[in-house]
Design a protein around this motif. Structure first.
Motif, mmCIF file in Angstrom:
data_model
loop_
_atom_site.group_PDB
_atom_site.id
_atom_site.type_symbol
_atom_site.label_atom_id
_atom_site.label_comp_id
_atom_site.label_asym_id
_atom_site.label_seq_id
_atom_site.Cartn_x
_atom_site.Cartn_y
_atom_site.Cartn_z
ATOM 1 N N PHE A 1 0.454 8.454 -0.292
ATOM 2 C CA PHE A 1 1.688 8.418 0.483
ATOM 3 C C PHE A 1 1.560 7.445 1.653
ATOM 4 C CE2 PHE A 1 3.214 12.298 -1.584
ATOM 5 C CZ PHE A 1 4.581 12.099 -1.554
ATOM 6 N N ILE A 2 0.425 7.513 2.347
ATOM 7 C CA ILE A 2 0.221 6.640 3.500
ATOM 8 C C ILE A 2 0.251 5.177 3.068
ATOM 9 C CG2 ILE A 2 -1.421 5.960 5.287
ATOM 10 C CD1 ILE A 2 -2.411 8.891 5.291
ATOM 11 N N ALA A 3 -0.378 4.854 1.937
ATOM 12 C CA ALA A 3 -0.361 3.485 1.425
ATOM 13 C C ALA A 3 1.066 3.028 1.137
ATOM 14 C CB ALA A 3 -1.217 3.382 0.164
ATOM 15 N N ALA A 4 1.865 3.899 0.528
ATOM 16 C CA ALA A 4 3.261 3.561 0.244
ATOM 17 C C ALA A 4 4.079 3.437 1.526
ATOM 18 C CB ALA A 4 3.881 4.614 -0.671
ATOM 19 N N ASN A 5 3.787 4.293 2.491
ATOM 20 C CA ASN A 5 4.533 4.254 3.751
ATOM 21 C C ASN A 5 4.291 2.967 4.523
ATOM 22 O OD1 ASN A 5 5.307 6.853 3.089
ATOM 23 N ND2 ASN A 5 3.828 7.833 4.431
ATOM 24 N N LEU A 6 3.102 2.381 4.340
ATOM 25 C CA LEU A 6 2.758 1.147 5.042
ATOM 26 C C LEU A 6 3.215 -0.097 4.296
ATOM 27 C CD1 LEU A 6 -0.902 2.025 6.149
ATOM 28 C CD2 LEU A 6 1.185 2.146 7.532
ATOM 29 N N SER A 7 3.789 0.088 3.107
ATOM 30 C CA SER A 7 4.134 -1.037 2.236
ATOM 31 C C SER A 7 5.644 -1.287 2.223
ATOM 32 C CB SER A 7 3.647 -0.765 0.804
ATOM 33 O OG SER A 7 2.277 -0.436 0.788
ATOM 34 N N ARG A 8 5.995 -2.531 1.925
ATOM 35 C CA ARG A 8 7.402 -2.919 1.839
ATOM 36 C C ARG A 8 7.851 -3.177 0.409
ATOM 37 N NH1 ARG A 8 10.303 -1.847 6.467
ATOM 38 N NH2 ARG A 8 9.027 -2.311 8.292
ATOM 39 N N ASP A 9 6.928 -3.611 -0.465
ATOM 40 C CA ASP A 9 7.288 -3.909 -1.841
ATOM 41 C C ASP A 9 6.093 -3.638 -2.743
ATOM 42 O OD1 ASP A 9 5.571 -6.206 -1.601
ATOM 43 O OD2 ASP A 9 7.232 -7.297 -0.706
ATOM 44 N N GLU A 10 6.274 -3.905 -4.064
ATOM 45 C CA GLU A 10 5.248 -3.566 -5.048
ATOM 46 C C GLU A 10 3.958 -4.360 -4.841
ATOM 47 O OE1 GLU A 10 8.369 -3.861 -5.655
ATOM 48 O OE2 GLU A 10 8.989 -2.027 -6.676
ATOM 49 N N SER A 11 4.075 -5.651 -4.528
ATOM 50 C CA SER A 11 2.863 -6.439 -4.320
ATOM 51 C C SER A 11 2.123 -5.973 -3.076
ATOM 52 C CB SER A 11 3.228 -7.924 -4.186
ATOM 53 O OG SER A 11 4.104 -8.137 -3.093
ATOM 54 N N ASN A 12 2.855 -5.579 -2.080
ATOM 55 C CA ASN A 12 2.262 -5.089 -0.843
ATOM 56 C C ASN A 12 1.543 -3.769 -1.069
ATOM 57 O OD1 ASN A 12 3.266 -4.062 2.418
ATOM 58 N ND2 ASN A 12 1.872 -5.717 1.950
ATOM 59 N N VAL A 13 2.157 -2.854 -1.837
ATOM 60 C CA VAL A 13 1.537 -1.557 -2.070
ATOM 61 C C VAL A 13 0.292 -1.696 -2.928
ATOM 62 C CG1 VAL A 13 2.773 -0.859 -4.189
ATOM 63 C CG2 VAL A 13 2.072 0.864 -2.541
ATOM 64 N N ASN A 14 0.289 -2.670 -3.837
ATOM 65 C CA ASN A 14 -0.895 -2.906 -4.656
ATOM 66 C C ASN A 14 -2.066 -3.346 -3.781
ATOM 67 O OD1 ASN A 14 -2.321 -3.397 -7.243
ATOM 68 N ND2 ASN A 14 -2.208 -5.527 -6.589
ATOM 69 N N MET A 15 -1.817 -4.261 -2.852
ATOM 70 C CA MET A 15 -2.877 -4.750 -1.967
ATOM 71 C C MET A 15 -3.396 -3.625 -1.064
ATOM 72 S SD MET A 15 -2.652 -7.655 1.016
ATOM 73 C CE MET A 15 -1.531 -6.595 1.957
ATOM 74 N N ILE A 16 -2.490 -2.870 -0.461
ATOM 75 C CA ILE A 16 -2.906 -1.837 0.479
ATOM 76 C C ILE A 16 -3.645 -0.710 -0.228
ATOM 77 C CG2 ILE A 16 -2.033 -0.036 2.040
ATOM 78 C CD1 ILE A 16 0.131 -1.962 2.899
ATOM 79 N N SER A 17 -3.165 -0.273 -1.388
ATOM 80 C CA SER A 17 -3.841 0.808 -2.103
ATOM 81 C C SER A 17 -5.221 0.372 -2.582
ATOM 82 C CB SER A 17 -2.978 1.284 -3.286
ATOM 83 O OG SER A 17 -2.710 0.221 -4.185
ATOM 84 N N ASN A 18 -5.355 -0.895 -2.989
ATOM 85 C CA ASN A 18 -6.675 -1.407 -3.381
ATOM 86 C C ASN A 18 -7.619 -1.480 -2.183
ATOM 87 O OD1 ASN A 18 -6.346 -1.773 -6.158
ATOM 88 N ND2 ASN A 18 -5.349 -3.756 -5.887
ATOM 89 N N LEU A 19 -7.099 -1.934 -1.043
ATOM 90 C CA LEU A 19 -7.917 -2.021 0.157
ATOM 91 C C LEU A 19 -8.367 -0.650 0.633
ATOM 92 C CD1 LEU A 19 -6.062 -4.787 2.222
ATOM 93 C CD2 LEU A 19 -8.302 -4.961 1.120
ATOM 94 N N MET A 20 -7.597 0.372 0.311
ATOM 95 C CA MET A 20 -7.987 1.728 0.667
ATOM 96 C C MET A 20 -8.976 2.318 -0.331
ATOM 97 S SD MET A 20 -4.482 3.578 1.950
ATOM 98 C CE MET A 20 -3.815 3.282 3.600
ATOM 99 N N SER A 21 -8.748 2.087 -1.612
ATOM 100 C CA SER A 21 -9.488 2.796 -2.656
ATOM 101 C C SER A 21 -10.867 2.212 -2.931
ATOM 102 C CB SER A 21 -8.671 2.814 -3.957
ATOM 103 O OG SER A 21 -7.436 3.461 -3.768
ATOM 104 N N PHE A 22 -10.955 0.900 -3.118
ATOM 105 C CA PHE A 22 -12.227 0.318 -3.549
ATOM 106 C C PHE A 22 -13.345 0.441 -2.517
ATOM 107 C CE2 PHE A 22 -9.549 -1.648 -6.800
ATOM 108 C CZ PHE A 22 -10.348 -1.457 -7.921
ATOM 109 N N PRO A 23 -13.090 0.237 -1.217
ATOM 110 C CA PRO A 23 -14.172 0.481 -0.259
ATOM 111 C C PRO A 23 -14.664 1.921 -0.279
ATOM 112 C CG PRO A 23 -12.448 -0.842 0.747
ATOM 113 C CD PRO A 23 -11.914 -0.371 -0.574
ATOM 114 N N LEU A 24 -13.761 2.872 -0.522
ATOM 115 C CA LEU A 24 -14.175 4.269 -0.621
ATOM 116 C C LEU A 24 -15.118 4.468 -1.802
ATOM 117 C CD1 LEU A 24 -10.799 6.168 0.064
ATOM 118 C CD2 LEU A 24 -12.565 5.483 1.704
ATOM 119 N N LEU A 25 -14.804 3.826 -2.928
ATOM 120 C CA LEU A 25 -15.636 3.954 -4.120
ATOM 121 C C LEU A 25 -16.999 3.292 -3.919
ATOM 122 C CD1 LEU A 25 -16.004 4.710 -7.121
ATOM 123 C CD2 LEU A 25 -14.925 2.515 -7.695
#
Length: 258
Positions: free
Chosen positions: A144-168
């Motif tokens: 939800f936070i990733a989507a809330n910080l995003s404006r469009d589909e390309s933006n949400v893809n970048m933000i969700s990746n930046l959140m997920s991969f460092p965690l992994l």
């Protein structure tokens, strides 16, 4: 809220992309890696890694795209005109994702027991489901936070990746960090996925003996969950222009009436 929850569940199970990435992919990864390594000592880590990684990407990235898609189609603008609160909507969405995650996790566990010979106790299985429940809620909120910080589909893809991969990469989902640089281990202990992996690993190895070891990582994960839910509610956007605010909404209605 129950009606919205069931509607979301029907939509999730009808979505072919969700079925592929949240159901077929983790099962294929479990079977493929399990048969490739063919090592009983690695099976427990593999099961833990598949379960937790599915929660990480399934709950975070898929939720982010799902929320963005509905917001761009104007679904949330309609909800905003109803008395349905932001927290209730987030709870319904989180509940739907949790049901899906638990369903997939049960399938993964069954396959790992039958195909890879993983041995699980009833106590360990119960703890695994508890860890999955808390972890799914936590990472759905992060989606939800990733989507809330995003404006469009390309933006949400970048933000969700930046959140997920460092965690992994800073976790021990599939490999040990004993030989990693000190800063990597420090960063790993500052993020929720580390504690999800740690709690899941302890749960899988629990044979009915002492349960004290799982208390600390599970407690820290629960703390992260509460914080993420609060942030998801505070930053939630009903449309792409501005975040939701019940207070702000009431103020607008007050001034318009004056």
């Amino acid at each position: 809220m129950f009606t919205i929850l069931t509607t979301m569940l029907r939509g999730i199970f009808r979505d072919i992309h969700t079925m592929v990435w949240n159901v077929a992919f983790p099962l294929a990864m479990l079977v493929g890696l399990g048969l490739y390594f063919d090592n009983p000592a690695y099976s427990d880590r593999l099961l833990s890694g598949v379960l937790t990684t599915n929660v990480l990407f399934g709950a975070t990235m898929v939720t982010a795209f799902y929320v963005m898609s509905h917001r761009n189609r104007g679904v949330y603008k309609l909800l905003r005109a109803t008395p349905f609160s932001t927290l209730s909507f987030i709870t319904a969405m989180t509940g739907a994702r949790t049901v899906l995650a638990l369903f997939v996790s049960v399938c993964v566990i069954i396959v790992s027991v039958l195909l890879l010979g993983v041995s699980l106790s009833l106590t360990g299985l119960a703890l695994m489901l508890l860890v999955l429940l808390i972890g799914t809620v936590c990472f759905t909120a992060i989606g939800f936070i990733a989507a809330n910080l995003s404006r469009d589909e390309s933006n949400v893809n970048m933000i969700s990746n930046l959140m997920s991969f460092p965690l992994l990469f800073t976790s021990e989902a599939f490999y040990s960090l004993e030989q990693a640089p000190q800063w990597v281990r420090v960063v790993g202990k500052l993020q929720p996925f580390h504690y999800l992996v740690e709690a899941m690993g302890i749960a899988i190895k629990t044979d009915g003996g002492s349960l004290s070891a799982i208390g600390l990582p599970l407690g820290i994960l629960t703390g992260f969950t509460v914080v993420c839910l609060v942030l998801a509610a505070l930053t939630f956007r009903w449309d792409s222009e501005r975040p939701a605010s019940r207070v702000g909404k009431h103020r607008e209605q007050h001034f318009s009436s004056v």
